[in-house]
Design a protein around this motif. Structure first.
Motif, mmCIF file in Angstrom:
data_model
loop_
_atom_site.group_PDB
_atom_site.id
_atom_site.type_symbol
_atom_site.label_atom_id
_atom_site.label_comp_id
_atom_site.label_asym_id
_atom_site.label_seq_id
_atom_site.Cartn_x
_atom_site.Cartn_y
_atom_site.Cartn_z
ATOM 1 N N ARG A 1 5.027 -0.433 -4.855
ATOM 2 C CA ARG A 1 3.896 -1.361 -4.825
ATOM 3 C C ARG A 1 4.054 -2.446 -5.891
ATOM 4 N NH1 ARG A 1 0.661 3.215 -4.886
ATOM 5 N NH2 ARG A 1 -0.733 2.514 -6.568
ATOM 6 N N ASP B 1 -6.546 -1.751 -5.768
ATOM 7 C CA ASP B 1 -5.479 -0.778 -5.959
ATOM 8 C C ASP B 1 -5.907 0.300 -6.952
ATOM 9 O OD1 ASP B 1 -2.291 -0.707 -5.258
ATOM 10 O OD2 ASP B 1 -2.735 0.268 -7.167
ATOM 11 N N HIS C 1 0.827 -1.216 0.000
ATOM 12 C CA HIS C 1 0.000 0.000 0.000
ATOM 13 C C HIS C 1 0.856 1.259 0.000
ATOM 14 C CE1 HIS C 1 -3.481 -2.503 0.504
ATOM 15 N NE2 HIS C 1 -3.029 -2.989 1.649
#
Length: 295
Positions: free
Chosen positions: A193, A219, A186
């Motif tokens: 990421r 995401d 995150h």
């Protein structure tokens, strides 16, 4: 005057004589047919040889530099030559710090980690570990953890995440490595990421499936969502059995109207890659199929 290749001429004459003898009880065409048979792209796989690492190659390995040893053996491993993986296992530690993953070896590495055989992917990973001069013990995790967690430089941090995933996959502190990778999925930096997601796919523990599914669904970056989908479906080091455990949640995703069109397309592509089923991009059809195989 053109030099005659007497060896080739002798072989050709002998072959013709043998063919003529074989044709004595039939016809010449029948005698030659097994040799001249046309092989098409649509044929089932056909062995070109016994796929055994030759004694000549094994004997020659000792006189080769490490780079050439790694190139030859990884190529043979990719082509499933018996004995190639055993030779890699016996020699890979001596390659550490003496090979570079560049040129031909890099191309072979990319081919290996995209093989449909996990043992070939393992061979690729072992070569990469040697090329990156990593020791497969806890000292590597100790050294890389602070870089992976806290470095302000993107390059070293991304490299540390990848290196940790490689050694973790080979059994070094896998739970600890998973915790480090999960701490980065995150991160505000999309490239961090990316390598955390890639690392989870290569670490390939059972516990990595659920976080990758969450990343795939949630995401904010399309690139990261697609990378998570690839890790679940085909790339990385998950086994086919592990990948199939993602199917129920992927079916839920297929019915999720909140997902954008691209992500829903990746859901159906992942389902096809995992199951081998070629169904329309239709959640109902996929539900019906899944219900039928569960009976």
């Amino acid at each position: 005057m053109r030099k005659i290749n007497w060896w080739a001429t002798t072989l050709a004459a002998a072959a013709f004589l043998l063919g003529t003898i074989a044709a004595g009880s039939g016809n010449l065409r029948a005698a030659w047919e097994p040799i001249a048979r046309f092989v098409s792209l649509q044929d089932a796989p056909k062995a070109a040889s016994a796929n055994v690492l030759s004694e000549h190659e094994i004997a020659a390995l000792g006189g080769m530099p490490p780079q050439s040893q790694a190139e030859l053996l990884l190529e043979r491993a990719i082509n499933h030559y018996s004995g190639a993986n055993a030779q890699i296992a016996a020699r890979v530690e001596s390659w550490r710090g003496h090979i570079t993953l560049s040129g031909r070896l890099h191309n072979l590495f990319v081919t290996a980690i995209n093989s449909d055989d996990l043992t070939v992917r393992v061979a690729g990973i072992e070569v990469d570990i040697a090329g990156r001069n990593l020791t497969k013990d806890s000292s590597t995790v100790d050294r890389l953890e602070p870089i992976a967690r806290f470095s302000e430089e993107q390059g070293p941090r991304a490299n540390a995440l990848w290196d940790l995933a490689l050694v973790g996959n080979r059994g070094v502190d896998a739970d600890r490595v998973a915790d480090i990778l999960l701490s980065a999925i995150h991160d505000e930096n999309v490239n961090i990421r990316y390598w955390a997601v890639e690392g989870l796919a290569y670490l390939a523990t059972d516990a990595a499936i659920a976080p990758l599914l969450d990343v795939f669904h949630d995401d904010s970056s399309p690139m990261i969502r697609e990378r998570a989908a690839c890790g679940l479906a085909q790339s990385g080091m998950f086994s086919a059995e592990q990948r199939r455990t993602a199917v129920p949640r992927l079916l839920d995703f297929a019915e999720d109207g909140a997902l954008d069109a691209n992500t829903r397309t990746w859901v159906f592509q992942a389902l096809r890659d995992i199951t081998g089923q070629s169904l329309p991009h239709d959640a109902t059809r996929w539900r019906q199929w899944h219900a039928s195989v569960k009976r």
